[in-house]
Design a protein around this motif. Sequence first.
Motif, PDB file in Angstrom:
ATOM      1  N   LYS A  81       0.721  -1.187   0.074  1.00  0.00           N
ATOM      2  CA  LYS A  81       0.029   0.143   0.009  1.00  0.00           C
ATOM      3  C   LYS A  81       0.865   1.278  -0.005  1.00  0.00           C
ATOM      4  O   LYS A  81       1.974   1.286   0.262  1.00  0.00           O
ATOM      5  CB  LYS A  81      -1.068   0.022   1.276  1.00  0.00           C
ATOM      6  CG  LYS A  81      -1.754  -0.974   1.118  1.00  0.00           C
ATOM      7  CD  LYS A  81      -2.849  -1.041   2.412  1.00  0.00           C
ATOM      8  CE  LYS A  81      -4.006  -2.137   2.544  1.00  0.00           C
ATOM      9  NZ  LYS A  81      -4.803  -1.911   3.649  1.00  0.00           N
ATOM     10  N   ASP A  82       0.314   2.345  -0.765  1.00  0.00           N
ATOM     11  CA  ASP A  82       0.932   3.776  -0.604  1.00  0.00           C
ATOM     12  C   ASP A  82       0.254   4.472   0.362  1.00  0.00           C
ATOM     13  O   ASP A  82      -0.767   4.664   0.388  1.00  0.00           O
ATOM     14  CB  ASP A  82       1.078   4.167  -1.750  1.00  0.00           C
ATOM     15  CG  ASP A  82       1.840   5.623  -1.994  1.00  0.00           C
ATOM     16  OD1 ASP A  82       3.331   5.529  -1.841  1.00  0.00           O
ATOM     17  OD2 ASP A  82       1.511   6.597  -1.911  1.00  0.00           O
ATOM     18  N   LEU A  83       0.957   5.343   1.318  1.00  0.00           N
ATOM     19  CA  LEU A  83       0.323   6.167   2.160  1.00  0.00           C
ATOM     20  C   LEU A  83      -0.435   7.349   1.503  1.00  0.00           C
ATOM     21  O   LEU A  83      -1.355   7.897   2.093  1.00  0.00           O
ATOM     22  CB  LEU A  83       1.353   6.630   2.930  1.00  0.00           C
ATOM     23  CG  LEU A  83       2.085   5.498   4.154  1.00  0.00           C
ATOM     24  CD1 LEU A  83       3.007   6.052   4.943  1.00  0.00           C
ATOM     25  CD2 LEU A  83       1.059   4.873   4.986  1.00  0.00           C
ATOM     26  N   ALA A  84      -0.024   7.889   0.582  1.00  0.00           N
ATOM     27  CA  ALA A  84      -0.352   9.004  -0.103  1.00  0.00           C
ATOM     28  C   ALA A  84      -1.465   8.546  -1.197  1.00  0.00           C
ATOM     29  O   ALA A  84      -2.334   9.606  -1.419  1.00  0.00           O
ATOM     30  CB  ALA A  84       0.546   9.773  -0.679  1.00  0.00           C
ATOM     31  N   TYR A  85      -1.459   7.784  -2.048  1.00  0.00           N
ATOM     32  CA  TYR A  85      -2.201   7.440  -3.142  1.00  0.00           C
ATOM     33  C   TYR A  85      -2.807   5.886  -3.130  1.00  0.00           C
ATOM     34  O   TYR A  85      -2.297   5.200  -2.525  1.00  0.00           O
ATOM     35  CB  TYR A  85      -1.574   7.695  -4.494  1.00  0.00           C
ATOM     36  CG  TYR A  85      -0.849   8.965  -4.620  1.00  0.00           C
ATOM     37  CD1 TYR A  85      -1.718  10.060  -4.817  1.00  0.00           C
ATOM     38  CD2 TYR A  85       0.568   9.293  -4.264  1.00  0.00           C
ATOM     39  CE1 TYR A  85      -1.158  11.509  -4.978  1.00  0.00           C
ATOM     40  CE2 TYR A  85       0.961  10.505  -4.311  1.00  0.00           C
ATOM     41  CZ  TYR A  85       0.249  11.632  -4.644  1.00  0.00           C
ATOM     42  OH  TYR A  85       0.929  12.639  -4.856  1.00  0.00           O
ATOM     43  N   THR A  86      -4.101   6.046  -3.812  1.00  0.00           N
ATOM     44  CA  THR A  86      -4.543   4.556  -4.040  1.00  0.00           C
ATOM     45  C   THR A  86      -3.710   4.000  -5.382  1.00  0.00           C
ATOM     46  O   THR A  86      -3.617   4.680  -6.165  1.00  0.00           O
ATOM     47  CB  THR A  86      -6.117   4.659  -4.229  1.00  0.00           C
ATOM     48  OG1 THR A  86      -6.552   5.404  -3.214  1.00  0.00           O
ATOM     49  CG2 THR A  86      -6.649   3.248  -4.388  1.00  0.00           C
ATOM     50  N   THR A  87      -3.554   2.746  -5.118  1.00  0.00           N
ATOM     51  CA  THR A  87      -2.517   2.167  -6.381  1.00  0.00           C
ATOM     52  C   THR A  87      -3.382   0.989  -6.940  1.00  0.00           C
ATOM     53  O   THR A  87      -4.189   0.449  -6.382  1.00  0.00           O
ATOM     54  CB  THR A  87      -1.287   1.658  -5.702  1.00  0.00           C
ATOM     55  OG1 THR A  87      -1.551   0.754  -4.514  1.00  0.00           O
ATOM     56  CG2 THR A  87      -0.407   2.835  -5.046  1.00  0.00           C
ATOM     57  N   ALA A  88      -2.787   0.575  -8.140  1.00  0.00           N
ATOM     58  CA  ALA A  88      -3.177  -0.554  -8.916  1.00  0.00           C
ATOM     59  C   ALA A  88      -2.221  -1.300  -9.757  1.00  0.00           C
ATOM     60  O   ALA A  88      -1.374  -0.319 -10.229  1.00  0.00           O
ATOM     61  CB  ALA A  88      -4.320  -0.319  -9.232  1.00  0.00           C
ATOM     62  N   LEU A  89      -2.059  -2.360  -9.913  1.00  0.00           N
ATOM     63  CA  LEU A  89      -1.192  -2.958 -10.923  1.00  0.00           C
ATOM     64  C   LEU A  89      -2.137  -3.438 -11.962  1.00  0.00           C
ATOM     65  O   LEU A  89      -2.913  -4.391 -11.883  1.00  0.00           O
ATOM     66  CB  LEU A  89      -0.314  -4.062 -10.121  1.00  0.00           C
ATOM     67  CG  LEU A  89       0.809  -4.795 -11.143  1.00  0.00           C
ATOM     68  CD1 LEU A  89       1.677  -3.598 -11.414  1.00  0.00           C
ATOM     69  CD2 LEU A  89       1.291  -5.785 -10.312  1.00  0.00           C
ATOM     70  N   TYR A  90      -1.599  -3.320 -13.107  1.00  0.00           N
ATOM     71  CA  TYR A  90      -2.117  -3.945 -14.449  1.00  0.00           C
ATOM     72  C   TYR A  90      -1.200  -4.195 -15.309  1.00  0.00           C
ATOM     73  O   TYR A  90      -0.102  -4.091 -15.227  1.00  0.00           O
ATOM     74  CB  TYR A  90      -3.027  -2.506 -15.174  1.00  0.00           C
ATOM     75  CG  TYR A  90      -4.284  -2.166 -15.007  1.00  0.00           C
ATOM     76  CD1 TYR A  90      -5.253  -2.387 -15.770  1.00  0.00           C
ATOM     77  CD2 TYR A  90      -4.329  -1.466 -13.569  1.00  0.00           C
ATOM     78  CE1 TYR A  90      -6.404  -1.889 -15.163  1.00  0.00           C
ATOM     79  CE2 TYR A  90      -5.556  -1.270 -13.041  1.00  0.00           C
ATOM     80  CZ  TYR A  90      -6.791  -1.462 -13.882  1.00  0.00           C
ATOM     81  OH  TYR A  90      -7.909  -0.873 -13.706  1.00  0.00           O
TER      82      TYR A  90
END
Length: 394
Positions: A81-90
């Motif tokens: 997880k990233d504390l600043a942004y919501t993330t995703a892996l494609y």
Amino acid sequence: MSATNASGISFAKYRTLKSFLTLYGVMSVLILALLGILYFQYAKSLMLSSHRLAMQLESESYVPKLKKWLEDDRNLSSFPKDLAYTTALYGYDQQPIVSRLDTAAIDFKENIYLSADHVYLIIPLSPYGMGEYYLIFETQDDGLWRQQALKITLIFGAVLFLMLSGVGYLLSRLILRPMNEAIALLDDFIKDTTHELNTPVSAILTNIESLETDALSPSAQKKIKRIEIASRTISTLYDDLTYLILNHDLSVENTTLDLSRLLHERLEYFRHRIEQKKLILDLTISPDVSLTIDLTKATRVIDNLLSNAIKYNHHGGTIKITLQPQMLCVEDNGIGIPDAMIERVFERYMRADKSVGGFGIGLNIVAMIAKEYNLNITIESEEKVGTKICVTWS
């Protein structure tokens, strides 16, 4: 066609000014809209650039964590997880492998973009030696840039609008100046001409009325009648010119007039002109029809309606006059008015047929008086069939 809104030379000025202001207004709105759109796009681009820089800086610390996860177990539950942004892996097929985003529809044609109040940054991972993967950063757009852009757009738009309005006012004055100068020259000419008409015309009519025509030969009587007709025509024109030039200075005395009696008097005044063209009168004049109006102005209305019906009628034609309570109609079966000119017949100096004499001021005077007394004027005309003008009041 109604003409109660006609006054003076304002017809032509209003039409010219309306056309210019419409064109100028549309162009001004388009320019302001274009500038507003350009500034909005600039503000949006500035906002995205700011987010891009912050996200790219954040990715420098996040990518090593993601690389370690890909090299280890790839357990979805341990996806970093990233504390600043919501993330995703494609994956390479642009389908989500792991996603915590609010949407699954990602536009891979854009590097960074705004959608549904969210900012998305797409980071290809191949430069980091991690294969054909895409890292997606998502953050909520607070919309402050939009509010600021709208505020600045409204402020500068208002300032530009005022500036453009000032320029439009100056341009409109420049556009109308040649028309005003031409009208002033024509008015001055009419004033000078009017002063020269009064004395000789009055002298001619006075001497004709004092002649004992019964003692003259038929040929002489006919010549005297022609002189009288011409003199009365000039006298009518003089009355119109005098009213047009001096109407603001003339004293007004509104009284309840007997229009029936006044109409008969004016018909007698035009009798020789009617007889000269062998016109047939079809009269329906109700007795004791009254209207509260100034005598001079009522005379000008009746005289101009009758004069036009005579002037533009055929030799041997018919004039139908109807006077009823709250209505006066004058109808002829003369040359009529072309459709393209019906809207303009109440303009000053406008003549439907320039081969016929006159200055083109009669119906303009009628329209001016109608506006002053809240009279309604309607005109029906067909070329080569005839014209019918009605004045109604309540």
